[in-house]
Structures are given as structure tokens and as C-alpha cells.
Design a protein around this motif. Structure first.
Motif, PDB file in Angstrom:
ATOM      1  N   SER A   1       1.023  -1.033   0.214  1.00 12.07           N
ATOM      2  CA  SER A   1      -0.524   0.355  -0.061  1.00 12.07           C
ATOM      3  C   SER A   1       0.946   1.269   0.115  1.00 12.07           C
ATOM      4  O   SER A   1       0.558   2.200  -0.125  1.00 12.07           O
ATOM      5  CB  SER A   1      -0.491  -0.101   1.721  1.00 12.07           C
ATOM      6  N   GLY A   2       2.129   1.006   0.128  1.00 13.65           N
ATOM      7  CA  GLY A   2       2.996   2.502   0.316  1.00 13.65           C
ATOM      8  C   GLY A   2       2.983   3.173   1.713  1.00 13.65           C
ATOM      9  O   GLY A   2       3.112   4.049   1.759  1.00 13.65           O
TER      10      GLY A   2
ATOM     11  N   GLN B   1      -9.010   8.282  -1.833  1.00 13.46           N
ATOM     12  CA  GLN B   1      -8.664   6.853  -2.587  1.00 13.46           C
ATOM     13  C   GLN B   1      -7.217   7.193  -3.144  1.00 13.46           C
ATOM     14  O   GLN B   1      -6.383   7.898  -2.402  1.00 13.46           O
ATOM     15  CB  GLN B   1      -9.369   6.358  -3.211  1.00 13.46           C
ATOM     16  N   TRP B   2      -6.589   6.008  -3.202  1.00 13.87           N
ATOM     17  CA  TRP B   2      -4.864   6.314  -3.685  1.00 13.87           C
ATOM     18  C   TRP B   2      -4.372   4.903  -4.011  1.00 13.87           C
ATOM     19  O   TRP B   2      -5.344   3.808  -4.021  1.00 13.87           O
ATOM     20  CB  TRP B   2      -4.535   6.331  -3.208  1.00 13.87           C
ATOM     21  N   THR B   3      -4.100   4.421  -4.960  1.00 12.25           N
ATOM     22  CA  THR B   3      -2.647   3.638  -6.118  1.00 12.25           C
ATOM     23  C   THR B   3      -1.438   3.550  -5.507  1.00 12.25           C
ATOM     24  O   THR B   3      -1.226   4.585  -5.004  1.00 12.25           O
ATOM     25  CB  THR B   3      -3.712   4.040  -7.835  1.00 12.25           C
ATOM     26  N   HIS B   4      -1.338   2.624  -5.687  1.00 17.47           N
ATOM     27  CA  HIS B   4       0.323   2.170  -5.402  1.00 17.47           C
ATOM     28  C   HIS B   4       0.342   1.042  -6.168  1.00 17.47           C
ATOM     29  O   HIS B   4      -0.078   0.232  -6.051  1.00 17.47           O
ATOM     30  CB  HIS B   4       0.227   2.067  -3.969  1.00 17.47           C
TER      31      HIS B   4
ATOM     32  N   PHE C   1      -2.062  -0.843  -7.399  1.00 22.49           N
ATOM     33  CA  PHE C   1      -3.632  -1.395  -6.551  1.00 22.49           C
ATOM     34  C   PHE C   1      -4.351  -0.369  -6.288  1.00 22.49           C
ATOM     35  O   PHE C   1      -3.313   0.656  -6.110  1.00 22.49           O
ATOM     36  CB  PHE C   1      -2.861  -1.741  -5.251  1.00 22.49           C
ATOM     37  N   SER C   2      -5.409  -0.452  -6.130  1.00 20.77           N
ATOM     38  CA  SER C   2      -6.442   1.152  -6.558  1.00 20.77           C
ATOM     39  C   SER C   2      -7.355   0.508  -4.892  1.00 20.77           C
ATOM     40  O   SER C   2      -8.222  -0.099  -4.269  1.00 20.77           O
ATOM     41  CB  SER C   2      -7.873   0.839  -7.430  1.00 20.77           C
ATOM     42  N   PHE C   3      -6.689   1.660  -3.832  1.00 21.57           N
ATOM     43  CA  PHE C   3      -6.956   1.228  -2.324  1.00 21.57           C
ATOM     44  C   PHE C   3      -8.108   1.993  -2.489  1.00 21.57           C
ATOM     45  O   PHE C   3      -8.169   3.124  -2.718  1.00 21.57           O
ATOM     46  CB  PHE C   3      -5.938   1.783  -1.293  1.00 21.57           C
TER      47      PHE C   3
END
Length: 184
Positions: free
Chosen positions: A87-88, A124-127, A137-139
Motif C-alpha cells: 500500500s505504500g 482513495q489512492w493507488t500504489h 493496486f487501487s485502495f
């Protein structure tokens, strides 16, 4: 009713030469020892109602962060490492061991670790991962009482049902419970 007990096994301590707590589950008057091989960090949002962090894998649907506990790692250490890799999220800590769960899939025993991040996370975020074929991955946050089961692999559906039951038993409010409280 499921009751979680903790004890140390000498075989496990000798094998890893470290103090490691192994979860045992007492169910139907039968003790089952579960030694986890997967770690799953659980992060909850401060959004009203309990929301859990999930992500959309580009080819495998909606999932929880989860990965293998490597030799010499505790479940808590593995959970934090997996959280960072997938996820970062690097600034997190484990606040509670939520117990183990037999996934009924490929001999996986998952250890759920409730985690906390000192800084708020976006909605929301992407990593992009460095492992797992460099997937992106789209969180997102999902309310416990409206989880996207249809988009999950069956093992993640079962895991989310286990977590929902565990979290509500620990007093975490569902979104529909909070809306009732705000109305009255």
C-alpha cells in the motif's frame, strides 16, 4: 462461541530461537493450535461508521492486504512489512493482535493485526508494488456493513465475514448503527 487463548510451544521456540506467541482457538471444547503463515494488517478509518481498508487488484478482484510471514518474523512485523510493500503505508504500528483464522485455502492460517497510522489516509489512492509483477493496486475504504463481497475471491469474502464479526464483537460501530444514533 470462539475464545482466543495464547501460549508458547517449545517446538516453535526451538525452531525459530525466539519467543513467539502462537494463537490457539478453543472451539466446541476442542483445542486447535494454529500457527500463522500469513499476516493481514487491518486498518480502520475514522470515517463515521467502521470502514476497512481494501484494494482492487487489477486481475484478482477486491482484497485485504496479506502476505507470507517470513522466517524470523513475527506476525506483527510481517503485517507492517506487507502494509508498506502493498500500500505504500510506511508509518504504521500494530495496536492489537486480532487472532488467527484458518482460510480453508492452500493451508493458509492468517494472523490479523489491527494497525494504526498516525497521519490520516486519503479516501482513495493507488500504489504500484515492487513485487507481485509491479501491479498497481487501487485502495479505498469500505463500510463493514456494505462490503463488496461480489467483487472478492471466496477466501477474501470469508475473511471479511470473520473480521466483521470480530470487529462488531469488539464494539466497532457499523455505519447503519451510527446513523440510527444520529437520528434519535
Amino acid at each position: 462461541m470462539v475464545q482466543v487463548l495464547e501460549h508458547q510451544t517449545s517446538e516453535h521456540l526451538a525452531a525459530h530461537a525466539m519467543d513467539k506467541v502462537v494463537k490457539c482457538v478453543l472451539q466446541c471444547d476442542k483445542e486447535i493450535t494454529m500457527s500463522p503463515n500469513k499476516a493481514c494488517p487491518v486498518i480502520l478509518s475514522s470515517i463515521p461508521g467502521t470502514h476497512i481498508l481494501l484494494f482492487r487488484h487489477p486481475s484478482a478482484g477486491v482484497q485485504l492486504v496479506k502476505g507470507t510471514i517470513e522466517k524470523g518474523e513475527t506476525p506483527a512485523q510481517a503485517a507492517l512489512r506487507e502494509l508498506s510493500e502493498e500500500s505504500g503505508i510506511a508509518a504504521a504500528s500494530v495496536v492489537s493482535d486480532m487472532g488467527c483464522w484458518d482460510a480453508g485455502h492452500l493451508d493458509q492460517i492468517w494472523s490479523f493485526q489491527l494497525c494504526f497510522t498516525p497521519a490520516p489516509l486519503p479516501r482513495q489512492w493507488t500504489h504500484q508494488t515492487l513485487d507481485d509483477h509491479c501491479h498497481t493496486f487501487s485502495f479505498f475504504w469500505a463500510p463493514l456493513d456494505n462490503l463488496p463481497f461480489a467483487d472478492c475471491h471466496p477466501v477474501f469474502r470469508r475473511a471479511l465475514r470473520f473480521l466483521t464479526a470480530r470487529l462488531t464483537a469488539q464494539g466497532y460501530a457499523l455505519a447503519h448503527d451510527q446513523s440510527k444514533n444520529h437520528l434519535g
